[in-house]
Design an enzyme around this catalytic site. Structure first.
Site, PDB file in Angstrom:
ATOM      1  N   LYS A 194     -17.761 -19.533  -0.416  1.00  0.00           N
ATOM      2  CA  LYS A 194     -19.219 -19.536  -0.229  1.00  0.00           C
ATOM      3  C   LYS A 194     -19.957 -18.685  -1.249  1.00  0.00           C
ATOM      4  O   LYS A 194     -19.592 -17.542  -1.485  1.00  0.00           O
ATOM      5  CB  LYS A 194     -19.546 -18.970   1.150  1.00  0.00           C
ATOM      6  CG  LYS A 194     -19.121 -19.854   2.287  1.00  0.00           C
ATOM      7  CD  LYS A 194     -19.512 -19.173   3.577  1.00  0.00           C
ATOM      8  CE  LYS A 194     -19.170 -20.044   4.782  1.00  0.00           C
ATOM      9  NZ  LYS A 194     -19.399 -19.310   6.029  1.00  0.00           N
ATOM     10  N   GLY A 209     -12.468  -4.969   0.171  1.00  0.00           N
ATOM     11  CA  GLY A 209     -13.902  -4.691   0.222  1.00  0.00           C
ATOM     12  C   GLY A 209     -14.387  -3.749  -0.873  1.00  0.00           C
ATOM     13  O   GLY A 209     -15.452  -3.961  -1.454  1.00  0.00           O
ATOM     14  N   ARG A 264       0.835  -1.220   0.000  1.00  0.00           N
ATOM     15  CA  ARG A 264       0.000   0.000   0.000  1.00  0.00           C
ATOM     16  C   ARG A 264       0.864   1.262   0.000  1.00  0.00           C
ATOM     17  O   ARG A 264       0.517   2.248  -0.656  1.00  0.00           O
ATOM     18  CB  ARG A 264      -0.927   0.006   1.217  1.00  0.00           C
ATOM     19  CG  ARG A 264      -2.094  -0.915   0.984  1.00  0.00           C
ATOM     20  CD  ARG A 264      -3.191  -0.747   2.001  1.00  0.00           C
ATOM     21  NE  ARG A 264      -4.379  -1.390   1.473  1.00  0.00           N
ATOM     22  CZ  ARG A 264      -5.369  -1.872   2.205  1.00  0.00           C
ATOM     23  NH1 ARG A 264      -5.321  -1.760   3.517  1.00  0.00           N
ATOM     24  NH2 ARG A 264      -6.405  -2.433   1.642  1.00  0.00           N
ATOM     25  N   GLY A 281      -9.019 -10.428  -1.114  1.00  0.00           N
ATOM     26  CA  GLY A 281      -7.936 -10.724  -0.173  1.00  0.00           C
ATOM     27  C   GLY A 281      -7.234 -12.036  -0.477  1.00  0.00           C
ATOM     28  O   GLY A 281      -6.011 -12.075  -0.674  1.00  0.00           O
TER      29      GLY A 281
END
Ligand code: ADP
Ligand code: MG
Length: 407
Positions: free
Chosen positions: A200, A380, A39, A357
């Site tokens: 999922k 996100g 980052r 991620g």
């Protein structure tokens, strides 16, 4: 997300101006040490450009979750130091992000100087998008540059509110991220495909729903594919799957058929009876999964099928690994498909955008994270974009900044 117009640094002549730069300095730290500098490194071009053009650069960021209180362990001071090292020039630090301490530090800046402000989340107003905090931040500067795509899914004082009070611009990292997402999803060269893997369906329903409308081919992998196979009546043994999602999976397949999106599922699997590294494994077609076993990776025939599908694509979006890649040898399918995507990308035959991620970890593990057209580390915010959501921080740059308010 609808197409947006936003200004880039090309539209800013920052010489002698105070520029508030919203960065994402929320780097991973363990035992007081920064474990991943990505980052910070990605931020360097924007800071360098602004400083070289003579701006007085005032960097604001959140760090961790101090929940509106001053938490000394969550100070940005050590991260400001790391930024200075990466930048190769001195970086100043102000012990507060607004108020007299911040104002005095800003007043001391010369053209080309860089100052990091203390953690914006030391103020409760940050996450509440309190206009008083936005104003206090804005009053430090003449212009606002947002380079924190990874924080743009949150409407916070330093990501959204502040853009209402200053002329606002996208930094180079933000620009690269928006361009990559635009090229991949809003205006892709077709055929465009997506790989959606991971654990999922339930966490990725919105994402699948949005992608279905945009892509020509949807490749489903990982444990998520087990749920789709089970919904089609395949016995997946003891595999990770979501029994309460079968109706949903069938509805997704029906919707895909109706809209002309091809769904590709694995045709074979690498199975084991235990979830651990290097257990005895079997490769079986998906209609012959042993009842006592679980699917932990896509098999070689599936990899070959995916390779054929990818050869037919001009653009690919990738979120979610194809197997339990953290455990050897269940990283094989992800590694092989990643290598193919990287090869075609490097050969100029494919535009590839990957994020998430675990996806970034998996691509790093495969050694090709830097060989995609773009690998998003935004987490996100990247996922919300794939879900088709409007990101408040981006919207603020595009629309609100066109008619910014006087302070
Ligand atoms: P991302 O973080 O990139 O959005 P996810 O969190 O959705 O990705 O999924 C990643 C996880 O899915 C990994 O931890 C991986 O081990 C798991 N996974 C993938 N395939 C399987 C499988 N067949 N069985 C169990 N876990 C799996
Ligand atoms: Mg994950």
């Amino acid at each position: 997300m609808a197409a947006l117009s936003f200004k880039t640094l090309d539209a800013l002549q920052p010489k002698g101006r105070k520029v508030l730069l919203r960065a994402d300095l929320n780097v991973p730290v363990r035992d007081g040490r920064i474990t991943d500098l990505t980052r910070i490194e990605r931020l360097i071009p924007t800071i360098r450009e602004l400083a070289d053009k003579g701006a007085r650069v005032i960097v604001a960021s959140h760090f961790d979750r101090p929940k509106g209180k001053r938490v000394p362990e969550m100070s940005l001071a050590p991260i400001a130091q790391a930024l200075g090292q990466a930048l190769g020039r001195p970086v100043q630090f102000a012990d507060d992000c607004v108020g007299p301490v911040a104002e005095a530090a800003v007043a001391r800046l010369q053209d080309g100087d860089v100052l990091v402000l203390e953690n914006t989340r030391f103020y409760a107003g940050e996450e509440k998008n309190d206009p008083d905090l936005s104003k206090a931040l804005a009053s430090l500067a003449d212009d606002y540059v947002n380079d924190a795509f990874s924080a743009a899914h949150r409407a916070h004082a330093s990501t959204e509110g502040v853009a209402r009070f200053l002329p606002s611009f996208a930094g180079r990292l933000m620009e690269a991220e928006l361009n990559a997402l635009n090229v991949a999803l809003e205006n892709p060269v077709r055929p465009v495909g997506a790989i959606v893997g991971g654990a999922k369906i339930s966490t990725k329903l919105d994402l699948i729903g949005n992608l279905l409308e945009k892509v020509d081919v949807l490749i489903v992998g990982g444990a998520m594919a087990n749920t789709f196979l089970a919904a089609k009546g395949v016995n997946v043994g003891k595999s990770l799957q979501e029994a309460d999602m079968h109706d949903t999976a069938r509805a997704i397949m029906a919707k895909a058929q109706a809209s002309g999106c091809e769904i590709v599922l694995p045709v074979d699997a690498v199975t084991a009876t235990e979830f651990k590294a290097d257990p005895p494994t079997k490769i079986v077609p998906v209609d012959a999964i042993p009842a006592d076993s679980m699917v932990l990776d896509a098999g070689p025939a599936s990899v070959e099928l995916l390779r054929e599908k990818i050869v037919g694509l001009k653009t690919l979006v990738w979120n979610g690994p194809l197997g339990a890649f953290e455990l050897h040898p269940f990283d094989a399918a992800t590694n092989q498909v990643a290598a193919e995507v990287a090869r075609r990308t490097q050969a100029g035959q494919l535009t590839s955008v990957a994020g998430g991620g675990d996806t970034v970890s998996a691509l790093r593990h495969a050694g090709v994270a830097d060989e995609m057209s773009y690998t998003s580390t935004a987490g996100g915010a990247f996922l919300e974009w794939l879900e088709g959501k409007t990101l408040p921080g981006i919207q603020a740059l595009g629309e609100i900044s066109e008619r910014f308010l006087p302070l």
